[in-house]
Write an enzyme that holds these catalytic residues in place. Structure first.
Site, PDB file in Angstrom:
ATOM      1  N   HIS A  27       0.865  -1.192   0.000  1.00 11.00           N
ATOM      2  CA  HIS A  27       0.000   0.000   0.000  1.00 11.00           C
ATOM      3  C   HIS A  27       0.897   1.235   0.000  1.00 11.00           C
ATOM      4  O   HIS A  27       1.762   1.371   0.873  1.00 11.00           O
ATOM      5  CB  HIS A  27      -0.906  -0.005   1.228  1.00 11.00           C
ATOM      6  CG  HIS A  27      -1.841  -1.167   1.243  1.00 11.00           C
ATOM      7  ND1 HIS A  27      -3.119  -1.098   0.748  1.00 11.00           N
ATOM      8  CD2 HIS A  27      -1.673  -2.452   1.660  1.00 11.00           C
ATOM      9  CE1 HIS A  27      -3.710  -2.275   0.872  1.00 11.00           C
ATOM     10  NE2 HIS A  27      -2.849  -3.119   1.424  1.00 11.00           N
TER      11      HIS A  27
ATOM     12  N   GLU B 123      -8.279 -12.274   4.829  1.00 13.82           N
ATOM     13  CA  GLU B 123      -7.335 -11.756   5.834  1.00 13.82           C
ATOM     14  C   GLU B 123      -8.051 -11.843   7.184  1.00 13.82           C
ATOM     15  O   GLU B 123      -7.494 -12.357   8.153  1.00 13.82           O
ATOM     16  CB  GLU B 123      -6.961 -10.300   5.505  1.00 13.82           C
ATOM     17  CG  GLU B 123      -5.993  -9.657   6.505  1.00 13.82           C
ATOM     18  CD  GLU B 123      -5.774  -8.146   6.249  1.00 13.82           C
ATOM     19  OE1 GLU B 123      -6.559  -7.548   5.484  1.00 13.82           O
ATOM     20  OE2 GLU B 123      -4.837  -7.569   6.833  1.00 13.82           O
TER      21      GLU B 123
ATOM     22  N   ASP C 126       2.938  -5.468   2.795  1.00 13.87           N
ATOM     23  CA  ASP C 126       1.643  -4.809   3.069  1.00 13.87           C
ATOM     24  C   ASP C 126       1.834  -3.315   3.379  1.00 13.87           C
ATOM     25  O   ASP C 126       1.654  -2.476   2.501  1.00 13.87           O
ATOM     26  CB  ASP C 126       0.934  -5.536   4.223  1.00 13.87           C
ATOM     27  CG  ASP C 126      -0.592  -5.515   4.109  1.00 13.87           C
ATOM     28  OD1 ASP C 126      -1.109  -5.052   3.095  1.00 13.87           O
ATOM     29  OD2 ASP C 126      -1.263  -5.989   5.057  1.00 13.87           O
TER      30      ASP C 126
END
Ligand code: ADE
Ligand code: ZN
Length: 334
Positions: A20, A201, A279
Site C-alpha cells: 500500500h 485476511e 503490506d
C-alpha cells in the site's frame, strides 16, 4: 540454518506484489510533511516515533489520518521516492503498489491524472537511479462503499496503460460483500486491467471463494484464511489464483499468534501459488529482508523455496510480458 545462509537468503533480489503506497510511508516522512503543513498528528505516533494503533480497525483510521497530510501531486511524488528507496535497500527490483484515487483528488478523473503523472515521473526517475521498477494498481476502499468504488474504477479505466496495470480492493473486509463491488471490477476488467482483492485476511474461506467467483480476480490479497476449507485451497491451486501473502502483517495484526502458526507453508505445500510482501511495512515493523529472513528461519526454507516464490511473483505480476522478461533476468530466473 547458518547465519551466512540466512543473510544470503534475505539479500536475494525480490519482487513484491502487495504494497500500500501510503502504508509504506516512513513515519518520519509523514511527521515531516505534517510539520511543513502545520498539521498536528501527534496522536498517531508513539514516543519512539512509530505509528500507534490498537487493532485493525484503528489501524485503518490511523492510516487515513497519516494520509491526510499528503495533499498535492508533489507530496505523492516525494512519497514515491521515499518508498522506492526502502524497496531498493531491501533488494526489491520489481514492485506493484496500491494507489487510491480517493486519497489523490477524491475520485475526480482530471485530478487523478495529475497525481498519477507526478507519481509516475518519480517512479521513472527511481527506476533509472535505483534500479527498481514500479507498477500501479488502483485500489478502491471497501469501507468507503460501492458508489465511491465506482469513481475509483472509472479513474482506473481512464488511465489504464503499461504502468497502471491493475484494479483492486483494500479496506475493512468485515464491511459488505465482495459482490457489492462487481460493477467496479467489471469496468476495470473491460478496460484491460488485471484484478486483485483483499479477502481471507479477516473473514474465512467463503470470502476467498466469493472474490474468485463474484469478482473474477486474478490474485487475492492475503487469502490465508482459505486454509479453513481445503476445498477452497484446492480451488485456488487448480485455478492458479496467486496469493499475495503478507506474513509479518498477519502476525503483527494478530490474524495468527506467531509465524510458526501461519499457514503459508501449508498453502504452498498443497500447491497454491504463494508470494511474499510487506503490506504496510513501517506500520508492521517489517521489511522485505526481514520477511525473507524470518520465513527461512521459521520454516527452514532453502533457496529453492525462495526461487519458487520469486517465480510465482513474476508469473503473477500484472505488467506486460516485455517487462516481465526484463525483470525475470534481474531476478536471476531463467
Ligand atoms: N489497507 C492497508 N493495509 C490493509 C490491510 N492489511 N488490509 C486491508 N486494507 C488495508
Ligand atoms: Zn493489504
Amino acid at each position: 540454518m547458518s547465519d551466512e545462509a540466512l543473510i544470503a537468503i534475505s539479500k536475494r533480489p525480490k519482487a513484491e506484489l502487495h504494497l500500500h503506497f501510503e502504508g509504506a510511508a516512513p513515519p518520519s516522512f509523514i511527521r515531516g510533511l505534517a510539520k511543513e503543513k502545520n498539521v498536528d498528528l501527534s496522536g498517531i505516533f508513539r514516543e519512539d516515533g512509530s505509528y500507534d494503533y490498537r487493532d485493525f480497525v484503528h489501524f485503518l483510521s490511523v492510516y487515513e489520518a497519516a494520509t491526510s497530510v499528503l495533499k498535492t501531486p508533489e507530496d505523492f511524488a516525494r512519497l514515491c521516492t521515499a518508498v522506492l528507496e526502502q524497496s531498493a535497500a531491501n533488494g526489491v527490483v520489481y514492485s506493484e503498489t496500491f494507489l487510491s484515487p480517493d486519497f489523490c483528488g477524491g475520485g475526480d478523473v482530471g485530478a487523478w491524472r495529475e497525481y498519477l503523472a507526478a507519481i509516475r515521473e518519480a517512479a521513472d526517475h527511481a527506476e533509472r537511479t535505483m534500479g527498481v521498477t514500479l507498477r500501479g494498481i488502483v485500489t478502491c476502499i471497501r469501507h468507503f462503499g460501492p458508489e465511491q468504488a465506482k469513481s475509483a474504477a472509472l479513474c482506473a479505466a481512464e488511465t489504464a496503460d503499461d504502468w497502471l496495470v491493475g484494479f483492486g480492493m483494500a479496506g475493512d473486509e468485515n464491511k459488505g460483500k465482495q459482490r457489492d463491488f462487481a460493477y467496479s471490477f467489471d469496468m476495470a476488467r473491460e478496460a484491460g486491467l488485471k484484478l486483485t482483492s483483499h479477502a481471507g485476511e479477516w473473514r474465512g474461506p467463503q470470502e476467498v471463494r466469493e472474490a474468485v467467483d463474484d469478482l473474477r480476480v486474478d490474485r487475492i490479497g492475503h487469502g490465508v484464511r482459505s486454509i479453513g476449507d481445503l476445498a477452497v485451497v484446492d480451488m485456488l491451486a487448480e485455478k492458479q489464483v496467486t496469493l499475495e501473502v503478507c506474513p509479518g502483517s498477519n502476525v503483527f495484526l494478530g490474524v495468527y499468534g506467531s509465524l510458526a502458526e501461519h499457514p503459508i507453508d501449508q498453502l504452498r505445500k498443497r500447491g497454491v501459488k504463494v508470494t511474499v510482501s510487506t503490506d504496510d511495512p513501517p506500520f508492521f515493523h517489517t521489511t522485505m529482508e526481514k520477511e525473507y529472513g524470518d520465513l527461512a528461519r521459521c520454516f527452514n526454507w532453502d533457496a529453492s523455496v525462495f526461487d519458487d516464490l520469486t517465480r510465482n511473483a513474476i508469473d503473477a505480476a500484472f505488467c506486460d510480458d516485455q517487462t516481465r522478461e526484463t525483470i525475470a533476468k534481474k531476478l536471476e530466473l531463467s
